[in-house]
Enzyme design. Structure first.
Site, PDB file in Angstrom:
ATOM      1  N   ASP A  14       0.793  -1.237   0.000  1.00 45.19           N
ATOM      2  CA  ASP A  14       0.000   0.000   0.000  1.00 45.19           C
ATOM      3  C   ASP A  14       0.827   1.291   0.000  1.00 45.19           C
ATOM      4  OD1 ASP A  14      -1.845  -2.022   0.274  1.00 45.19           O
ATOM      5  OD2 ASP A  14      -2.896  -1.168   1.990  1.00 45.19           O
ATOM      6  N   LYS A 100      -6.969  -4.945  -3.231  1.00 44.68           N
ATOM      7  CA  LYS A 100      -7.712  -5.575  -2.135  1.00 44.68           C
ATOM      8  C   LYS A 100      -8.765  -4.627  -1.576  1.00 44.68           C
ATOM      9  CE  LYS A 100      -4.204  -4.182   1.149  1.00 44.68           C
ATOM     10  NZ  LYS A 100      -4.946  -3.114   1.823  1.00 44.68           N
ATOM     11  N   CYS A 139      -1.989  -2.689   7.531  1.00 42.18           N
ATOM     12  CA  CYS A 139      -1.853  -3.582   6.373  1.00 42.18           C
ATOM     13  C   CYS A 139      -0.536  -4.350   6.361  1.00 42.18           C
ATOM     14  CB  CYS A 139      -2.098  -2.800   5.092  1.00 42.18           C
ATOM     15  SG  CYS A 139      -3.846  -2.350   4.969  1.00 42.18           S
TER      16      CYS A 139
END
Ligand code: VGL
Ligand code: ZN
Length: 193
Positions: A14, A100, A139
């Site tokens: 990310d 995702k 994450c």
């Protein structure tokens, strides 16, 4: 010193504009991970090893957004500039992109959750994953824990992660938890040139 092996892969978690300072969910000092990740990327490219980039890829009205009763401001809406990878990230052209949390009703902090990442890594013969990016306490944490659950060896890139730290110390506690569950930690200087 650590030598890269043919069964290694790099996972960038990310590294998206909304998680950089000034972004919708900016992580303090989050932009500092980019030059360090570029050094890891260079090592993996030189060795001809796979590079994976996960991205938070939410539809408008996602359940994690405050307007829907979720914990976060609106962020990483699919296709927006906020969801784009950091401009300075030197992502290889053949990087595997894993999107995702792309449906309104479910959130996913881990790049393995609701994706085919584990299968794709196994099919390439990957046994050990090197994981860095944003954010340490969400994450990155969940991606490392899921990697271990899926029986990959997991190496946390401690010099290439930053935390949201909703509560002070969340990032440090996340690193402790990853270590306790079996992750090892390195910095980029540990990789043999
Ligand atoms: C993340 C909060 C919400 C992350 C994603 O990438 O760590 N954090 N969505
Ligand atoms: Zn999100």
């Amino acid at each position: 010193m650590l030598a890269l092996a043919a069964t290694d892969a790099l996972i960038l978690v990310d590294v998206q504009n909304d998680f950089l300072p000034g972004g919708r969910l900016g992580v303090g000092d989050g932009d500092a991970v980019v030059p360090v990740l570029n050094r890891y990327i260079a090592h993996f490219r030189t060795a001809g090893l796979p590079v994976v980039a996960t991205r938070d890829w939410h539809p408008p009205g996602h359940c994690s957004f405050a307007a829907q009763g979720g914990p976060w401001p609106e962020h990483c809406v699919a296709g927006t500039d906020g969801a784009a990878f950091a401009a300075d990230l030197e992502l290889p052209d053949d990087a595997l992109i894993i999107s995702k949390a792309a449906t309104v009703e479910a959130d996913a902090y881990s790049g393995f959750q609701g994706t085919d990442l584990a299968d794709r890594l196994r099919r390439r013969g990957v046994k050990r994953v090197f994981i860095g990016g944003l954010a340490t306490d969400y994450c990155v944490l969940n991606t490392v824990l899921d990697a271990l659950d899926a029986d990959f060896e997991a190496i946390l890139l401690v010099d290439a992660v930053r935390a949201v730290d909703v509560e002070p110390g969340d990032g440090a506690r996340a690193i402790d938890e990853m270590r306790a569950k079996g992750a090892t930690t390195i910095t980029v200087e540990d990789i043999a040139p």
